[in-house]
Scaffold this active site. Structure first.
Site, PDB file in Angstrom:
ATOM      1  N   ASN A   9      24.510   2.698 -86.542  1.00 17.24           N
ATOM      2  CA  ASN A   9      24.278   1.621 -87.500  1.00 17.24           C
ATOM      3  C   ASN A   9      22.936   1.871 -88.189  1.00 17.24           C
ATOM      4  O   ASN A   9      21.884   1.718 -87.560  1.00 17.24           O
ATOM      5  CB  ASN A   9      24.268   0.296 -86.708  1.00 17.24           C
ATOM      6  CG  ASN A   9      23.858  -0.889 -87.566  1.00 17.24           C
ATOM      7  OD1 ASN A   9      23.799  -0.800 -88.788  1.00 17.24           O
ATOM      8  ND2 ASN A   9      23.577  -2.009 -86.907  1.00 17.24           N
ATOM      9  N   TRP A  10      23.005   2.262 -89.444  1.00 21.07           N
ATOM     10  CA  TRP A  10      21.764   2.603 -90.151  1.00 21.07           C
ATOM     11  C   TRP A  10      21.034   1.370 -90.683  1.00 21.07           C
ATOM     12  O   TRP A  10      19.961   1.481 -91.270  1.00 21.07           O
ATOM     13  CB  TRP A  10      22.070   3.575 -91.313  1.00 21.07           C
ATOM     14  CG  TRP A  10      22.479   4.941 -90.862  1.00 21.07           C
ATOM     15  CD1 TRP A  10      22.550   5.390 -89.564  1.00 21.07           C
ATOM     16  CD2 TRP A  10      22.878   6.047 -91.681  1.00 21.07           C
ATOM     17  NE1 TRP A  10      22.978   6.700 -89.539  1.00 21.07           N
ATOM     18  CE2 TRP A  10      23.177   7.124 -90.830  1.00 21.07           C
ATOM     19  CE3 TRP A  10      23.013   6.230 -93.060  1.00 21.07           C
ATOM     20  CZ2 TRP A  10      23.599   8.375 -91.307  1.00 21.07           C
ATOM     21  CZ3 TRP A  10      23.434   7.470 -93.542  1.00 21.07           C
ATOM     22  CH2 TRP A  10      23.723   8.522 -92.668  1.00 21.07           C
ATOM     23  N   LYS A  11      21.649   0.212 -90.533  1.00 21.60           N
ATOM     24  CA  LYS A  11      21.032  -1.052 -90.975  1.00 21.60           C
ATOM     25  C   LYS A  11      20.581  -0.946 -92.440  1.00 21.60           C
ATOM     26  O   LYS A  11      21.225  -0.261 -93.225  1.00 21.60           O
ATOM     27  CB  LYS A  11      19.897  -1.455 -90.036  1.00 21.60           C
ATOM     28  CG  LYS A  11      20.362  -1.462 -88.570  1.00 21.60           C
ATOM     29  CD  LYS A  11      19.407  -2.129 -87.634  1.00 21.60           C
ATOM     30  CE  LYS A  11      19.982  -2.073 -86.217  1.00 21.60           C
ATOM     31  NZ  LYS A  11      19.169  -2.765 -85.238  1.00 21.60           N
ATOM     32  N   HIS A  96      26.902  -8.706 -85.787  1.00 25.68           N
ATOM     33  CA  HIS A  96      25.678  -8.095 -85.274  1.00 25.68           C
ATOM     34  C   HIS A  96      24.623  -9.179 -85.078  1.00 25.68           C
ATOM     35  O   HIS A  96      24.547 -10.128 -85.848  1.00 25.68           O
ATOM     36  CB  HIS A  96      25.175  -7.013 -86.250  1.00 25.68           C
ATOM     37  CG  HIS A  96      24.067  -6.207 -85.650  1.00 25.68           C
ATOM     38  ND1 HIS A  96      22.770  -6.662 -85.635  1.00 25.68           N
ATOM     39  CD2 HIS A  96      24.060  -5.010 -85.008  1.00 25.68           C
ATOM     40  CE1 HIS A  96      22.008  -5.760 -84.999  1.00 25.68           C
ATOM     41  NE2 HIS A  96      22.780  -4.756 -84.623  1.00 25.68           N
ATOM     42  N   GLU A  98      21.576  -9.333 -85.723  1.00 20.20           N
ATOM     43  CA  GLU A  98      20.690  -9.588 -86.869  1.00 20.20           C
ATOM     44  C   GLU A  98      21.382 -10.505 -87.867  1.00 20.20           C
ATOM     45  O   GLU A  98      20.738 -11.308 -88.546  1.00 20.20           O
ATOM     46  CB  GLU A  98      20.272  -8.252 -87.501  1.00 20.20           C
ATOM     47  CG  GLU A  98      19.206  -7.577 -86.644  1.00 20.20           C
ATOM     48  CD  GLU A  98      19.291  -6.069 -86.583  1.00 20.20           C
ATOM     49  OE1 GLU A  98      19.885  -5.453 -87.483  1.00 20.20           O
ATOM     50  OE2 GLU A  98      18.742  -5.499 -85.610  1.00 20.20           O
ATOM     51  N   GLU A 168      25.382  -6.082 -76.942  1.00 22.25           N
ATOM     52  CA  GLU A 168      24.048  -5.752 -77.434  1.00 22.25           C
ATOM     53  C   GLU A 168      23.081  -6.879 -77.094  1.00 22.25           C
ATOM     54  O   GLU A 168      22.954  -7.850 -77.851  1.00 22.25           O
ATOM     55  CB  GLU A 168      24.081  -5.588 -78.961  1.00 22.25           C
ATOM     56  CG  GLU A 168      24.930  -4.429 -79.429  1.00 22.25           C
ATOM     57  CD  GLU A 168      24.369  -3.873 -80.730  1.00 22.25           C
ATOM     58  OE1 GLU A 168      23.999  -2.707 -80.740  1.00 22.25           O
ATOM     59  OE2 GLU A 168      24.267  -4.632 -81.704  1.00 22.25           O
ATOM     60  N   GLY A 174      16.014  -2.597 -80.777  1.00 19.22           N
ATOM     61  CA  GLY A 174      14.798  -2.173 -81.476  1.00 19.22           C
ATOM     62  C   GLY A 174      13.525  -2.380 -80.673  1.00 19.22           C
ATOM     63  O   GLY A 174      12.425  -2.309 -81.209  1.00 19.22           O
ATOM     64  N   SER A 213      18.437  -0.017 -78.014  1.00 20.27           N
ATOM     65  CA  SER A 213      17.481   1.023 -77.622  1.00 20.27           C
ATOM     66  C   SER A 213      18.124   2.221 -76.923  1.00 20.27           C
ATOM     67  O   SER A 213      17.568   2.774 -75.974  1.00 20.27           O
ATOM     68  CB  SER A 213      16.361   0.423 -76.749  1.00 20.27           C
ATOM     69  OG  SER A 213      15.628  -0.524 -77.491  1.00 20.27           O
ATOM     70  N   GLY A 234      21.071   2.235 -83.099  1.00 14.64           N
ATOM     71  CA  GLY A 234      20.318   1.847 -84.284  1.00 14.64           C
ATOM     72  C   GLY A 234      19.273   2.897 -84.621  1.00 14.64           C
ATOM     73  O   GLY A 234      19.561   3.927 -85.232  1.00 14.64           O
ATOM     74  N   GLY A 235      18.042   2.662 -84.164  1.00 15.63           N
ATOM     75  CA  GLY A 235      16.911   3.531 -84.507  1.00 15.63           C
ATOM     76  C   GLY A 235      17.155   5.016 -84.279  1.00 15.63           C
ATOM     77  O   GLY A 235      16.830   5.846 -85.138  1.00 15.63           O
TER      78      GLY A 235
HETATM   79  P1  PGA Z   1      18.529  -0.030 -81.681  1.00 15.41           P
HETATM   80  O1  PGA Z   1      19.590  -0.949 -82.461  1.00 15.41           O
HETATM   81  O2  PGA Z   1      19.285   1.155 -81.151  1.00 15.41           O
HETATM   82  O3  PGA Z   1      17.503   0.331 -82.710  1.00 15.41           O
HETATM   83  O4  PGA Z   1      17.976  -0.864 -80.564  1.00 15.41           O
HETATM   84  C1  PGA Z   1      20.880  -1.149 -81.953  1.00 15.41           C
HETATM   85  C2  PGA Z   1      21.678  -2.052 -82.860  1.00 15.41           C
HETATM   86  O5  PGA Z   1      21.112  -2.990 -83.426  1.00 15.41           O
HETATM   87  O6  PGA Z   1      22.887  -1.867 -83.040  1.00 15.41           O
END
Ligand code: PGA
Length: 252
Positions: A9-11, A96, A98, A168, A174, A213, A234-235
């Site tokens: 997920n590149w957000k 998600h 967020e 998650e 993050g 993470s 994510g990251g």
């Molecule tokens: P992260 O994000 O790997 O940066 O913790 C995961 C996600 O939000 O799907």
């Protein structure tokens, strides 16, 4: 046997040239590994076409980070499941954290999105997870149970492998602090039980993955020591090296 899934997920990251470079560089590093693992790149809408151009003809699939439940009409700023398919997407994330916590998305909205996307033949990753406060007060299982039950209620599941639940924990996203395999297993078990109650035998093919993470340093521990079927990254998915490493390690 459920095939592992690694979804990146590149957000809200990546301009066109950056997306192209990242997708190309990632593909160079994993030329023939995806037969053991399903791999999905999930960039922002604005670069779906760029990423599609790079991954066309490979096993890597394209996904979107969100979807609306209506087919078309006066819904300014929204994107329908049909539009995603038309843009080459085979996958979509719904719910998600967020979107739930920053944009106020409710369980009911997540349910409508999941149903609309599945009806259109998209593969759906439904995200669920508790906040730190909910975990510390021992309410996490109750919270996750509610999120999963609402998201999946009244769903006709024709193709169980099209449904993925991503656990998650919000406190792990993050932050660099991932759940332990025991914590992931515990929640995975609860989700497996709920999907079994709702879908019966079909639930066996529903994949339950973990996100929060995930890095090359912890993917083996997470996948190897738990019953989770893959990861939402994510990251670490914003760098070709780390994403390729996660994919390789998950297929071993
Ligand atoms: P992260 O994000 O790997 O940066 O913790 C995961 C996600 O939000 O799907």
């Amino acid at each position: 046997m459920r095939k592992p899934l690694i979804a990146a997920n590149w957000k809200m990251n990546m301009l066109r040239w950056e997306a192209e470079e990242l997708a190309r560089s990632f593909l160079e590093k994993v030329p023939d590994l995806t037969e053991y693992t399903d791999v999905v790149l999930i960039p922002p809408y604005t670069v779906l076409d760029v990423v599609k151009g790079v991954i066309d003809g490979t096993n890597v699939k394209l996904g979107a980070q969100n979807v609306f439940w209506e087919e078309k009409g006066a819904f300014t700023g929204e994107i329908s499941p049909g539009m995603l398919k038309d843009s080459g997407c085979e996958w979509v994330i719904v719910g998600h954290s967020e979107r739930r916590h920053v944009l106020g998305e409710t369980d009911d909205m997540v349910k409508k999105k999941a149903r609309a996307a599945l009806d259109y033949g998209l593969n759906v990753i439904v995200c669920v997870g508790e906040t730190l406060e909910e975990r510390e007060s021992g309410k996490h299982i109750k919270i996750i149970t509610g999120q999963v039950e609402i998201a999946l209620s009244d769903l006709e599941l024709e193709t169980p492998h099209s449904l993925v639940i991503a656990y998650e924990p919000v406190w792990a996203i993050g932050t660099g602090k991932h759940a332990t395999p025991d914590e992931a297993n515990d929640v995975q078990g609860t989700i497996r039980e709920i999907t079994g109650n709702i879908f019966g035998d079909k639930a066996t093919d529903v994949r339950i993955i973990y996100g929060g993470s995930v890095t090359p340093d912890n993917i083996k521990e997470l996948i190897g020591e738990s019953h989770i079927d893959g990861a939402l990254v994510g990251g670490a998915g914003l760098k070709a090296e780390s994403l390729a490493e996660i994919v390789k390690l998950s297929g071993e």
